[in-house]
Design a protein around this motif. Sequence first.
Motif, PDB file in Angstrom:
ATOM      1  N   THR A 146       0.868  -1.174   0.000  1.00 29.73           N
ATOM      2  CA  THR A 146       0.000   0.000   0.000  1.00 29.73           C
ATOM      3  C   THR A 146       0.904   1.222   0.000  1.00 29.73           C
ATOM      4  OG1 THR A 146      -0.157  -0.140   2.401  1.00 29.73           O
ATOM      5  CG2 THR A 146      -2.001  -1.020   1.155  1.00 29.73           C
ATOM      6  N   ARG A 179      -4.096  -5.503   4.353  1.00 28.36           N
ATOM      7  CA  ARG A 179      -5.385  -5.812   3.737  1.00 28.36           C
ATOM      8  C   ARG A 179      -6.021  -6.947   4.537  1.00 28.36           C
ATOM      9  NH1 ARG A 179      -4.818  -4.063  -2.139  1.00 28.36           N
ATOM     10  NH2 ARG A 179      -2.884  -2.899  -1.994  1.00 28.36           N
ATOM     11  N   THR A 193     -10.328   3.246   5.846  1.00 23.47           N
ATOM     12  CA  THR A 193      -9.998   3.576   4.452  1.00 23.47           C
ATOM     13  C   THR A 193      -9.276   4.921   4.415  1.00 23.47           C
ATOM     14  OG1 THR A 193     -12.156   4.618   4.143  1.00 23.47           O
ATOM     15  CG2 THR A 193     -11.944   2.297   3.480  1.00 23.47           C
ATOM     16  N   ASP A 213      -7.361   4.871   0.576  1.00 26.03           N
ATOM     17  CA  ASP A 213      -8.662   4.667  -0.076  1.00 26.03           C
ATOM     18  C   ASP A 213      -8.967   3.194  -0.340  1.00 26.03           C
ATOM     19  OD1 ASP A 213      -9.279   7.400  -0.089  1.00 26.03           O
ATOM     20  OD2 ASP A 213      -8.170   7.697  -1.953  1.00 26.03           O
ATOM     21  N   THR A 214      -8.500   2.346   0.547  1.00 29.94           N
ATOM     22  CA  THR A 214      -8.820   0.927   0.476  1.00 29.94           C
ATOM     23  C   THR A 214      -8.999   0.432   1.910  1.00 29.94           C
ATOM     24  OG1 THR A 214      -8.171  -1.188  -0.499  1.00 29.94           O
ATOM     25  CG2 THR A 214      -6.416   0.101   0.469  1.00 29.94           C
TER      26      THR A 214
END
Length: 188
Positions: free
Chosen positions: A39, A138, A160, A164-165
């Motif tokens: 990320t 994740r 998030t 943005d995940t």
Amino acid sequence: MQPPLTTERLIVRDWTTSDADVQAALAVYGRPEVTEWLTPVISNVTDLAAMRAVVHSWTESQPNLVPPTGRWAMQRRSDDAVIGGLVLRMLPPYAQDLELTWQLRPEVWGHGYATEAATALLHWAFTYDIDEVFGLARPDNTRAIATAERIGMEWVGETTKYYDTALQVYRIRQGDLPERPRSIETED
């Protein structure tokens, strides 16, 4: 980081632009099974020339980073092989949250190297004026989650906020850090 950190099995040291370090970095960051978990999301580095440019940018920026932030190679002491990397960086929006990341060549997964190196790095990092360090994973990255827990990080939720995940957030504070093993020391 001067001098490098040593553990029973590893040396955590600055990356260099040597051919050996560039090839070792490609063996980590050129692997889709590694980069798919990073990320922010990045593509794996596809060739030696591209990896050389990336490592060059790491070595150029390292002296300008405010400690304890930085990017380091994880070198095995038994054979001097660089087997992975560690990063301490500010999370977006780059104001206060510090993130620890680790990446290893897949063929050395499962040997405790990330836990050993990250624990040593955290002991060093907490000598600076920081309160906590975060690890992000994740939800389906079971390896990263297990490593964060072995380091002593506690799950604090999902967010998030950073990339943005949806990411699982783990945190460690200095008082939560496992006792420093006698084998971890700073070389003179």
